[in-house]
Write an enzyme that holds these catalytic residues in place. Sequence first.
Site, mmCIF file in Angstrom:
data_model
loop_
_atom_site.group_PDB
_atom_site.id
_atom_site.type_symbol
_atom_site.label_atom_id
_atom_site.label_comp_id
_atom_site.label_asym_id
_atom_site.label_seq_id
_atom_site.Cartn_x
_atom_site.Cartn_y
_atom_site.Cartn_z
ATOM 1 N N TYR A 96 -122.594 -20.321 5.242
ATOM 2 C CA TYR A 96 -122.645 -21.517 4.385
ATOM 3 C C TYR A 96 -123.669 -21.338 3.260
ATOM 4 O O TYR A 96 -123.373 -21.595 2.084
ATOM 5 C CB TYR A 96 -122.995 -22.732 5.245
ATOM 6 C CG TYR A 96 -122.948 -24.060 4.515
ATOM 7 C CD1 TYR A 96 -121.760 -24.758 4.376
ATOM 8 C CD2 TYR A 96 -124.109 -24.616 3.986
ATOM 9 C CE1 TYR A 96 -121.723 -25.979 3.717
ATOM 10 C CE2 TYR A 96 -124.079 -25.840 3.333
ATOM 11 C CZ TYR A 96 -122.885 -26.524 3.202
ATOM 12 O OH TYR A 96 -122.855 -27.739 2.550
ATOM 13 N N SER A 140 -125.120 -27.520 -2.720
ATOM 14 C CA SER A 140 -125.897 -28.025 -1.582
ATOM 15 C C SER A 140 -127.362 -27.669 -1.836
ATOM 16 O O SER A 140 -127.649 -26.718 -2.581
ATOM 17 C CB SER A 140 -125.429 -27.345 -0.292
ATOM 18 O OG SER A 140 -126.378 -27.530 0.742
HETATM 19 P P1 NAD Z 1 -116.411 -33.675 4.967
HETATM 20 O O1 NAD Z 1 -116.126 -32.774 6.104
HETATM 21 O O2 NAD Z 1 -116.271 -35.137 5.149
HETATM 22 O O3 NAD Z 1 -115.546 -33.275 3.685
HETATM 23 C C1 NAD Z 1 -115.070 -32.001 3.423
HETATM 24 C C2 NAD Z 1 -113.672 -32.150 2.875
HETATM 25 O O4 NAD Z 1 -113.163 -30.874 2.497
HETATM 26 C C3 NAD Z 1 -112.717 -32.719 3.945
HETATM 27 O O5 NAD Z 1 -111.959 -33.746 3.354
HETATM 28 C C4 NAD Z 1 -111.865 -31.520 4.321
HETATM 29 O O6 NAD Z 1 -110.573 -31.876 4.739
HETATM 30 C C5 NAD Z 1 -111.841 -30.774 3.000
HETATM 31 N N1 NAD Z 1 -111.463 -29.382 3.150
HETATM 32 C C6 NAD Z 1 -111.962 -28.469 4.021
HETATM 33 N N2 NAD Z 1 -111.325 -27.301 3.863
HETATM 34 C C7 NAD Z 1 -110.422 -27.479 2.865
HETATM 35 C C8 NAD Z 1 -109.468 -26.642 2.242
HETATM 36 N N3 NAD Z 1 -109.302 -25.371 2.627
HETATM 37 N N4 NAD Z 1 -108.711 -27.149 1.238
HETATM 38 C C9 NAD Z 1 -108.848 -28.449 0.849
HETATM 39 N N5 NAD Z 1 -109.732 -29.284 1.416
HETATM 40 C C10 NAD Z 1 -110.495 -28.807 2.415
HETATM 41 O O7 NAD Z 1 -117.890 -33.311 4.510
HETATM 42 P P2 NAD Z 1 -118.699 -33.714 3.182
HETATM 43 O O8 NAD Z 1 -120.104 -33.832 3.593
HETATM 44 O O9 NAD Z 1 -118.067 -34.836 2.471
HETATM 45 O O10 NAD Z 1 -118.575 -32.368 2.328
HETATM 46 C C11 NAD Z 1 -118.103 -32.343 0.995
HETATM 47 C C12 NAD Z 1 -118.823 -31.261 0.223
HETATM 48 O O11 NAD Z 1 -120.213 -31.601 0.124
HETATM 49 C C13 NAD Z 1 -118.770 -29.869 0.867
HETATM 50 O O12 NAD Z 1 -118.601 -28.889 -0.148
HETATM 51 C C14 NAD Z 1 -120.130 -29.730 1.503
HETATM 52 O O13 NAD Z 1 -120.544 -28.384 1.631
HETATM 53 C C15 NAD Z 1 -120.985 -30.498 0.500
HETATM 54 N N6 NAD Z 1 -122.279 -30.929 1.022
HETATM 55 C C16 NAD Z 1 -122.375 -31.910 1.983
HETATM 56 C C17 NAD Z 1 -123.626 -32.301 2.440
HETATM 57 C C18 NAD Z 1 -123.830 -33.382 3.468
HETATM 58 O O14 NAD Z 1 -124.970 -33.590 3.891
HETATM 59 N N7 NAD Z 1 -122.807 -34.091 3.898
HETATM 60 C C19 NAD Z 1 -124.776 -31.678 1.929
HETATM 61 C C20 NAD Z 1 -124.647 -30.689 0.969
HETATM 62 C C21 NAD Z 1 -123.388 -30.330 0.514
#
Ligand code: NAD
Length: 270
Positions: free
Chosen positions: A168, A155
């Site tokens: 986080y 991130s």
């Molecule tokens: P999201 O909530 O749509 O996806 C997260 C996924 O992780 C979900 O499918 C959830 O079911 C799964 N998950 C959570 N806990 C879990 C576990 N214990 N075991 C297996 N799966 C699990 O959100 P996203 O934005 O798609 O996030 C995906 C990744 O991207 C994360 O690591 C998040 O920190 C990172 N991220 C997202 C953003 C953003 O702006 N959306 C920015 C920086 C980083």
Amino acid sequence: MTKPVLDLSGQVAVVTGASSGIGQAVAIGLGRAGAAVVVNYRGERDGAEETAEAVKAAGAKAVVVHADVSSEADVMELFRRTKEAFGSFQILVANAGLQRDAPAHEMSLDDWRKVIDVNLTGQFLCCRAAIREYLARDPQPELSRAAGKIICMSSVHERIMWAGHVNYAASKGGVMLMMQSLAQEYAARKIRINSIAPGAIKTPINRDAWETPEALAKLLKLIPYGRIGEPEDIANAAVWLASDHSDYVTGATLFVDGGMTLYPEFRDGG
Ligand code: NAD
């Protein structure tokens, strides 16, 4: 010779947290590039099935496997099922993650631990399983120049401190040095390990930040490129990092953030 297009056909990718958001787009992107995909999910079976259908519609194979990445036993089972389905794999995208936000002085130990367990320990468990597999099997130069590839989902908050989200930010700072240390440790074994650091991407995890016009306007002040990111922006970076076109790249964090890390408040001289 590097293949002229981003072609992952013949390769197998494991994508954790692929039932929604970034993981779903990455799984579909890898499938479109020809890779078979193991679609991991924890809670949302329907979302995982949707991902698998989209991968199959692109002409690639997909299987759906439940696992909580913070459980060592579940992670071992995830990779056992991957090998049972496809023999081996060449790509891991350790994407699963979550937030449990609170001011630090009000944060419960449970919320601290949950985020570290999933975002950092979960990525370590998946990386360890992938490294074991890449070390154990023979190189496959007909598929890929590297013995195996790992992409950690970090991130911008591996770099930008984040009040109200100390668990986080600490987890993503941990991912940064975990990824770099693993990359250093295994480069000589031809395992490439990199991170993607997304900025603000439109997914369920940050719905509050883009759902209303007021929230979106506030968010856009932080993004020099002037738009919120789409999950496909991350998928495109992941396909490149998984391909031989990035064969000389290891230990790197690729920021895909529309310039969020460029200190936009200093645009006019500060
Ligand atoms: P999201 O909530 O749509 O996806 C997260 C996924 O992780 C979900 O499918 C959830 O079911 C799964 N998950 C959570 N806990 C879990 C576990 N214990 N075991 C297996 N799966 C699990 O959100 P996203 O934005 O798609 O996030 C995906 C990744 O991207 C994360 O690591 C998040 O920190 C990172 N991220 C997202 C953003 C953003 O702006 N959306 C920015 C920086 C980083």
